[in-house]
Write an enzyme that holds these catalytic residues in place. Structure first.
Site, short mmCIF file in Angstrom:
data_model
loop_
_atom_site.label_atom_id
_atom_site.label_comp_id
_atom_site.label_asym_id
_atom_site.label_seq_id
_atom_site.Cartn_x
_atom_site.Cartn_y
_atom_site.Cartn_z
N SER A 43 0.75 -1.28 0.08
CA SER A 43 -0.01 0.00 -0.13
C SER A 43 0.83 1.40 0.01
O SER A 43 1.95 1.31 -0.83
CB SER A 43 -1.07 -0.06 1.14
OG SER A 43 -1.95 1.01 0.99
N HIS A 69 -2.98 -1.55 -3.30
CA HIS A 69 -3.88 -0.66 -2.85
C HIS A 69 -3.77 0.53 -3.94
O HIS A 69 -2.86 1.12 -3.81
CB HIS A 69 -4.06 -0.39 -1.53
CG HIS A 69 -4.33 -1.39 -0.36
ND1 HIS A 69 -3.87 -1.43 0.90
CD2 HIS A 69 -4.91 -2.62 -0.59
CE1 HIS A 69 -4.00 -2.23 1.45
NE2 HIS A 69 -4.75 -3.29 0.69
N ASP A 158 -4.32 -4.86 6.42
CA ASP A 158 -4.55 -5.78 5.44
C ASP A 158 -3.52 -6.46 5.15
O ASP A 158 -2.54 -6.19 5.10
CB ASP A 158 -5.23 -4.81 4.06
CG ASP A 158 -5.64 -5.92 3.03
OD1 ASP A 158 -6.34 -6.76 3.36
OD2 ASP A 158 -5.51 -5.36 1.91
#
Length: 215
Positions: A43, A69, A158
């Protein structure tokens, strides 16, 4: 800067190449049998580490699956940038493609990426983070010792549960050392939840990954 980060300043994305529209990579010097799979969660701040890791990671016999992401409109930019920055073939999975060595696989914009048998499938998102690192890592866990999971810089948790599932099935669990991350919470969470997960400095990630999932 990666196109995904400068998209607001640039015109629209260039049209994707045939391989980026979801075609499997053509066989060649980087093909051969599939010896191992690397599943990566990334991310904020992770794109730089991902590209550097790939540049130093041998392509022969490996497939790399990435959950980065990202807003869906930035995916074509990112795929183009990553291919140029890393030297790997980049395939954007819009529906399903065969798992094959010598390539990096990304899900199409707004989708999750799942390993389903010998196929990679793009699936409707099922959570807050898109694509879902937890879903990708958990789907790759069935490969056991043939898969290495890597969690890079990012906000939130995540990837932590997915990496834990992967470790329980015998896969190797690696995380970017939190102190080196732009945003450390993703690797910190993964290290706390995945049994045996190992923190690795960014410059050593390729070497650590290359130790696993090879014939």
């Amino acid at each position: 800067r990666p196109p995904a980060l400068r998209a607001a300043e640039e015109p629209g994305p260039p049209p994707p190449s045939p391989r980026q529209r979801g075609q499997a990579p053509a066989p060649g010097a980087e093909g051969g049998g599939l010896a191992g799979v690397v599943a990566v969660a990334s991310s904020t701040g992770g794109v730089w580490v991902l590209a550097a890791m790939l540049r130093d990671l041998p392509r022969t016999g490996r497939a790399v699956l990435v959950a980065q992401h990202m807003e869906q409109e930035f995916v074509p930019f990112f795929a183009e940038w990553l291919q140029g920055a890393s030297g790997w073939r980049v395939v954007v999975v819009e529906d399903e493609v065969p798992l094959a060595p010598g390539a990096v696989f990304l899900p199409g914009g707004g989708k999750d990426l799942l390993l389903d048998g010998d196929l990679l499938r793009a699936a409707a998102p099922a959570g807050r983070f898109v694509p879902s690192a937890d879903r990708l890592l958990a789907s790759a866990a069935r490969l056991g010792p043939a898969v290495t999971g890597v969690v890079l810089s990012g906000m939130g948790s995540d990837g932590a549960e997915g990496l834990a599932a992967l470790a329980r099935r015998g896969g190797r669990a690696l995380c970017q050392a939190p102190g080196s991350a732009v945003v450390p919470s993703m690797p910190q969470s993964a290290l706390s939840r995945a049994a045996g997960a190992i923190p690795i400095a960014p410059e050593a990630l390729a070497t650590a990954v290359a130790m696993t999932g090879s014939a």
